[in-house]
Design a protein around this motif. Structure first.
Motif, PDB file in Angstrom:
ATOM      1  N   ASP A   1      54.513  75.353   4.148  1.00 32.18           N
ATOM      2  CA  ASP A   1      53.420  74.851   3.116  1.00 32.18           C
ATOM      3  C   ASP A   1      53.282  73.709   3.375  1.00 32.18           C
ATOM      4  OD1 ASP A   1      51.972  74.505   0.257  1.00 32.18           O
ATOM      5  OD2 ASP A   1      53.630  74.190  -0.122  1.00 32.18           O
ATOM      6  N   SER A   2      52.496  72.949   3.087  1.00 33.13           N
ATOM      7  CA  SER A   2      51.920  71.315   3.236  1.00 33.13           C
ATOM      8  C   SER A   2      50.400  70.985   2.156  1.00 33.13           C
ATOM      9  CB  SER A   2      51.437  70.844   4.817  1.00 33.13           C
ATOM     10  OG  SER A   2      50.152  71.044   5.307  1.00 33.13           O
ATOM     11  N   ARG A   3      50.910  69.743   1.686  1.00 31.38           N
ATOM     12  CA  ARG A   3      49.726  69.101   0.801  1.00 31.38           C
ATOM     13  C   ARG A   3      49.668  67.654   1.285  1.00 31.38           C
ATOM     14  NH1 ARG A   3      50.916  69.601  -5.276  1.00 31.38           N
ATOM     15  NH2 ARG A   3      48.959  67.884  -6.360  1.00 31.38           N
TER      16      ARG A   3
ATOM     17  N   CYS B   1      57.943  62.070  -0.462  1.00 28.28           N
ATOM     18  CA  CYS B   1      57.744  63.975  -0.428  1.00 28.28           C
ATOM     19  C   CYS B   1      58.618  64.601  -1.002  1.00 28.28           C
ATOM     20  CB  CYS B   1      57.351  63.671   1.526  1.00 28.28           C
ATOM     21  SG  CYS B   1      55.928  64.360   2.064  1.00 28.28           S
TER      22      CYS B   1
ATOM     23  N   THR C   1      50.953  63.264   3.596  1.00 33.28           N
ATOM     24  CA  THR C   1      50.671  64.575   3.851  1.00 33.28           C
ATOM     25  C   THR C   1      52.168  64.819   3.490  1.00 33.28           C
ATOM     26  OG1 THR C   1      48.958  64.368   5.378  1.00 33.28           O
ATOM     27  CG2 THR C   1      50.505  66.393   5.901  1.00 33.28           C
TER      28      THR C   1
ATOM     29  N   GLN D   1      55.492  68.544   3.992  1.00 35.53           N
ATOM     30  CA  GLN D   1      55.383  69.505   4.261  1.00 35.53           C
ATOM     31  C   GLN D   1      56.509  70.425   3.925  1.00 35.53           C
ATOM     32  OE1 GLN D   1      54.919  70.402   8.339  1.00 35.53           O
ATOM     33  NE2 GLN D   1      54.315  72.091   8.707  1.00 35.53           N
TER      34      GLN D   1
END
Length: 107
Positions: A27-29, A61, A104, A106
């Motif tokens: 899952d990444s955002r 992150c 980004t 992850q």
């Protein structure tokens, strides 16, 4: 002959299932954050995608329960349609106002 074909088919389906499961777990955002001048140059490191911004991006992150930062760079407000107010939201003045960074993350 039929038994070996059935075994091969099951192995293929199991491999496809594992591949799909691993893709789902990756899952990444992308987070868009205001590029605030902090006096230490971290904002410039993030905005330019330089190596010195890696620690700040990773910390960002991890604070959002992601394992790592895979990318970070400066973004123009025009790249993010309708999400960033034209006036920058907060009334800030000085270096870095109206500038944004995309990070980004992850899992």
């Amino acid at each position: 002959m039929r038994l070996s074909s059935a075994i091969i088919a099951c192995a293929f389906l199991a491999g496809a299932f594992l591949l799909a499961a691993s893709a789902a777990s990756a899952d990444s955002r992308v987070f868009i954050v205001a590029n605030q001048a902090d006096g230490y140059g971290v904002d410039e490191c993030l905005a330019r995608g330089e190596k010195c911004g890696a620690h700040a991006a990773r910390s960002y992150c991890q604070s959002r329960e992601f394992a790592q930062a895979t990318a970070y760079r400066r973004v123009d407000p025009e790249e993010v349609t309708g999400a960033i107010p034209k006036d920058g939201g907060d009334r800030c003045s000085g270096h870095g106002c109206g500038e944004y960074v995309a990070i980004t993350c992850q899992r």
